[in-house]
Design a protein around this motif. Sequence first.
Motif, PDB file in Angstrom:
ATOM      1  N   SER A  69      30.915  47.111  44.608  1.00 17.69           N
ATOM      2  CA  SER A  69      29.775  46.724  43.007  1.00 17.69           C
ATOM      3  C   SER A  69      30.576  47.750  42.270  1.00 17.69           C
ATOM      4  O   SER A  69      29.990  47.171  41.167  1.00 17.69           O
ATOM      5  CB  SER A  69      28.348  46.953  43.480  1.00 17.69           C
ATOM      6  OG  SER A  69      28.210  48.665  43.812  1.00 17.69           O
ATOM      7  N   SER A 112      30.845  42.647  40.507  1.00 11.79           N
ATOM      8  CA  SER A 112      29.509  42.602  39.955  1.00 11.79           C
ATOM      9  C   SER A 112      28.660  42.324  40.439  1.00 11.79           C
ATOM     10  O   SER A 112      28.838  41.461  42.162  1.00 11.79           O
ATOM     11  CB  SER A 112      28.865  41.665  38.276  1.00 11.79           C
ATOM     12  OG  SER A 112      29.006  40.375  39.560  1.00 11.79           O
ATOM     13  N   ASP A 145      26.003  40.675  40.590  1.00 10.07           N
ATOM     14  CA  ASP A 145      25.873  38.824  41.124  1.00 10.07           C
ATOM     15  C   ASP A 145      27.013  38.014  41.248  1.00 10.07           C
ATOM     16  O   ASP A 145      26.933  37.124  42.003  1.00 10.07           O
ATOM     17  CB  ASP A 145      25.522  38.183  39.160  1.00 10.07           C
ATOM     18  CG  ASP A 145      24.368  39.201  38.982  1.00 10.07           C
ATOM     19  OD1 ASP A 145      23.012  38.579  39.884  1.00 10.07           O
ATOM     20  OD2 ASP A 145      23.502  39.023  37.460  1.00 10.07           O
ATOM     21  N   CYS A 148      33.589  35.668  43.569  1.00 16.19           N
ATOM     22  CA  CYS A 148      33.773  37.188  42.818  1.00 16.19           C
ATOM     23  C   CYS A 148      34.467  37.867  42.090  1.00 16.19           C
ATOM     24  O   CYS A 148      33.519  38.882  41.628  1.00 16.19           O
ATOM     25  CB  CYS A 148      33.209  38.253  44.116  1.00 16.19           C
ATOM     26  SG  CYS A 148      35.348  38.207  45.208  1.00 16.19           S
TER      27      CYS A 148
END
Length: 109
Positions: free
Chosen positions: A4, A8, A10, A34
Motif C-alpha cells: 500500500s 492504492s 482501492d 492494481c
Amino acid sequence: MALSSVLSADAIDSAIKDCQAPDSFCAKKFFQICGLTKKSPQDVKKVFGILDNDASGFIEEEELKFFLQRFSSGARVLTDKETKAFLSAADDDSDGRIGAEEFQAMVLS
C-alpha cells in the motif's frame, strides 16, 4: 514495506476482486488493474522485493502460489494452473523462477 506504500488500497481491492474465481487470474490484467503498470521501474522493483518473501532475489513457484495474499491477506491462493502460467509468462531464462528484471519486464511491457 507494505504494498500500500506503492499502490492504492482501492486499486489493490479492485484487482483482487477481478480474479476471485479459481483459474481467473491473469497477471497482465492484475498489474493493470492494481496500477502497477503505471509505476516507475524503481517502484516495480520495490514491489518485487515485497513479493520475494524469502529475500532470495527470485520469486519461486511456492511464493507465486501466495501472490494474491501478498496484496491482500484474505485473498485466495493461486491454482497450480495459474501458478505455472504466471511462471511461464515471466520466466524468460527458463530457470524455474522469476528474477527482478524478468518481473519488471513483464509488468512494464
